[in-house]
Design a protein around this motif. Structure first.
Motif, PDB file in Angstrom:
ATOM      1  N   GLU A  74      -1.889 -59.887 -39.977  1.00  0.00           N
ATOM      2  CA  GLU A  74      -1.496 -59.140 -41.184  1.00  0.00           C
ATOM      3  C   GLU A  74      -0.675 -57.915 -40.808  1.00  0.00           C
ATOM      4  OE1 GLU A  74      -1.941 -60.191 -44.145  1.00  0.00           O
ATOM      5  OE2 GLU A  74      -3.313 -61.839 -43.740  1.00  0.00           O
ATOM      6  N   ASP A  75      -1.062 -57.217 -39.735  1.00  0.00           N
ATOM      7  CA  ASP A  75      -0.306 -56.042 -39.295  1.00  0.00           C
ATOM      8  C   ASP A  75       1.130 -56.421 -38.972  1.00  0.00           C
ATOM      9  OD1 ASP A  75      -2.515 -54.305 -39.465  1.00  0.00           O
ATOM     10  OD2 ASP A  75      -3.162 -54.804 -37.434  1.00  0.00           O
ATOM     11  N   ALA A  84       2.788 -59.135 -40.124  1.00  0.00           N
ATOM     12  CA  ALA A  84       3.471 -59.604 -41.330  1.00  0.00           C
ATOM     13  C   ALA A  84       3.888 -58.442 -42.224  1.00  0.00           C
ATOM     14  CB  ALA A  84       2.570 -60.570 -42.097  1.00  0.00           C
ATOM     15  N   GLU A  85       3.060 -57.398 -42.259  1.00  0.00           N
ATOM     16  CA  GLU A  85       3.338 -56.253 -43.130  1.00  0.00           C
ATOM     17  C   GLU A  85       4.160 -55.173 -42.437  1.00  0.00           C
ATOM     18  OE1 GLU A  85      -0.557 -55.077 -44.340  1.00  0.00           O
ATOM     19  OE2 GLU A  85      -0.916 -56.948 -45.465  1.00  0.00           O
ATOM     20  N   GLY A  86       4.524 -55.399 -41.175  1.00  0.00           N
ATOM     21  CA  GLY A  86       5.357 -54.443 -40.456  1.00  0.00           C
ATOM     22  C   GLY A  86       4.631 -53.208 -39.977  1.00  0.00           C
ATOM     23  N   ALA A  87       3.288 -53.248 -39.995  1.00  0.00           N
ATOM     24  CA  ALA A  87       2.521 -52.076 -39.554  1.00  0.00           C
ATOM     25  C   ALA A  87       2.580 -51.900 -38.045  1.00  0.00           C
ATOM     26  CB  ALA A  87       1.065 -52.199 -40.013  1.00  0.00           C
ATOM     27  N   ARG A 116      -3.651 -63.754 -45.085  1.00  0.00           N
ATOM     28  CA  ARG A 116      -3.811 -63.796 -46.541  1.00  0.00           C
ATOM     29  C   ARG A 116      -2.589 -64.411 -47.204  1.00  0.00           C
ATOM     30  NH1 ARG A 116      -5.286 -57.659 -47.633  1.00  0.00           N
ATOM     31  NH2 ARG A 116      -4.136 -57.463 -45.681  1.00  0.00           N
ATOM     32  N   ASP A 117      -1.422 -64.240 -46.597  1.00  0.00           N
ATOM     33  CA  ASP A 117      -0.181 -64.822 -47.096  1.00  0.00           C
ATOM     34  C   ASP A 117       0.397 -65.665 -45.965  1.00  0.00           C
ATOM     35  OD1 ASP A 117       2.448 -65.396 -47.881  1.00  0.00           O
ATOM     36  OD2 ASP A 117       2.661 -63.506 -48.977  1.00  0.00           O
ATOM     37  N   MET A 131       4.291 -65.867 -45.438  1.00  0.00           N
ATOM     38  CA  MET A 131       4.814 -64.622 -44.858  1.00  0.00           C
ATOM     39  C   MET A 131       4.470 -64.537 -43.379  1.00  0.00           C
ATOM     40  SD  MET A 131       4.008 -60.621 -45.805  1.00  0.00           S
ATOM     41  CE  MET A 131       4.819 -60.720 -47.413  1.00  0.00           C
ATOM     42  N   THR A 179       7.043 -64.370 -40.254  1.00  0.00           N
ATOM     43  CA  THR A 179       6.925 -63.296 -39.266  1.00  0.00           C
ATOM     44  C   THR A 179       6.930 -63.851 -37.853  1.00  0.00           C
ATOM     45  OG1 THR A 179       5.682 -61.912 -40.815  1.00  0.00           O
ATOM     46  CG2 THR A 179       5.470 -61.390 -38.476  1.00  0.00           C
TER      47      THR A 179
END
Length: 258
Positions: free
Chosen positions: A97-98, A100-103, A125-126, A129, A133
């Protein structure tokens, strides 16, 4: 069930000390899986690679025998602490998730020659996406290998756990479509390996929720499940077929280079 990233990290923090005992119960299995992965990643000297969801590095270590760098990504600090101290193994604390979200930005992002994502994509979760990534991490001509379970599994789990897996199942054909839209060539194959485990040991692992899907069940449900498994496998040893789906994607070489 998709665990929240914080819960996922906590799950693997708890398992870190015993992780290799459960997943590396058979050195022959680890050797076999490393061979399946290695054939598909086709690592060459000088390649830069990443192992997404690396855990304690069971497969990253083998990758590092060929690649100059393996970026080892995992949300658990304790898991990453299990990695051997080698210049070629670069630990990065992050979840899928980090990324995918660019964190979190990975070293060599967009320039990686090979990326492994074993038993991790179901945590996203997605999923589309997350797949995009992973595809974006690749250099031209890079290879991505995603390892998952098939819909029908033969693992000695109780009925509700099997149903939980099937509800959360991610179809490799759906993944292939997303990766194809990213401009990658995709091939899906399946391999199987015969496993033999002492029942007492297997029940202990299940009781410890060594698979993330078991986190969906409370203590009472898990106790019922253990009783079900015990009754279904009356002998001291459990034997079953482990089947694994390999979704392999590769990019076009950059013909402008050289």
């Amino acid at each position: 069930m998709t665990l929240h990233p914080d819960d996922l990290a906590a799950h693997y923090e708890r398992l870190a000390d015993d992780f290799e005992e459960s997943w590396a119960h058979s050195p022959a299995f680890v050797t076999w899986m490393n061979r399946c992965i290695g054939i598909r990643l086709a690592l060459r000297p000088g390649d830069r690679a990443a192992d997404i969801g690396c855990g304690s590095g069971l497969y990253a270590r083998s990758m590092a025998e060929h690649a100059v760098t393996v970026v080892c990504v995992d949300p658990s600090t304790k898991m990453l602490a299990k990695l051997p101290t080698r210049p070629s193994l670069v630990p990065v604390r992050a979840s899928i998730e980090d990324l995918a979200e660019g964190a979190v930005q990975l070293p060599h992002a967009g320039r990686l020659d090979a990326v492994l994502a074993k038993d991790v994509i179901h945590h996203a979760r997605d999923v589309p996406m997350a797949l995009r990534t992973l595809a974006a991490l690749l250099a031209p001509g890079g290879r991505l290998v995603i390892v998952t379970w098939p819909l029908r599994i033969d693992y000695p789990l109780f009925g509700k756990a099997v149903e939980q897996h099937e509800r959360a199942y991610i179809d490799p054909d759906d993944m292939a479509r997303v990766l194809t839209d990213c401009g990658l060539r995709v091939e899906v194959t399946c391999e199987r390996y015969h496993l033999s485990i002492a029942k007492e040991q297997w029940l202990a692992w299940v009781a410890n929720r060594f698979m993330s899907l078991l986190c969906a069940f409370d203590d009472d449900e898990l106790a019922e499940g253990l009783t079900e498994i015990d009754a279904r496998y009356p002998g001291p040893v459990i034997e079953f077929e482990g089947r694994f789906v390999f979704t392999c994607a590769s990019g076009q070489e950059d013909v402008s280079r050289g």
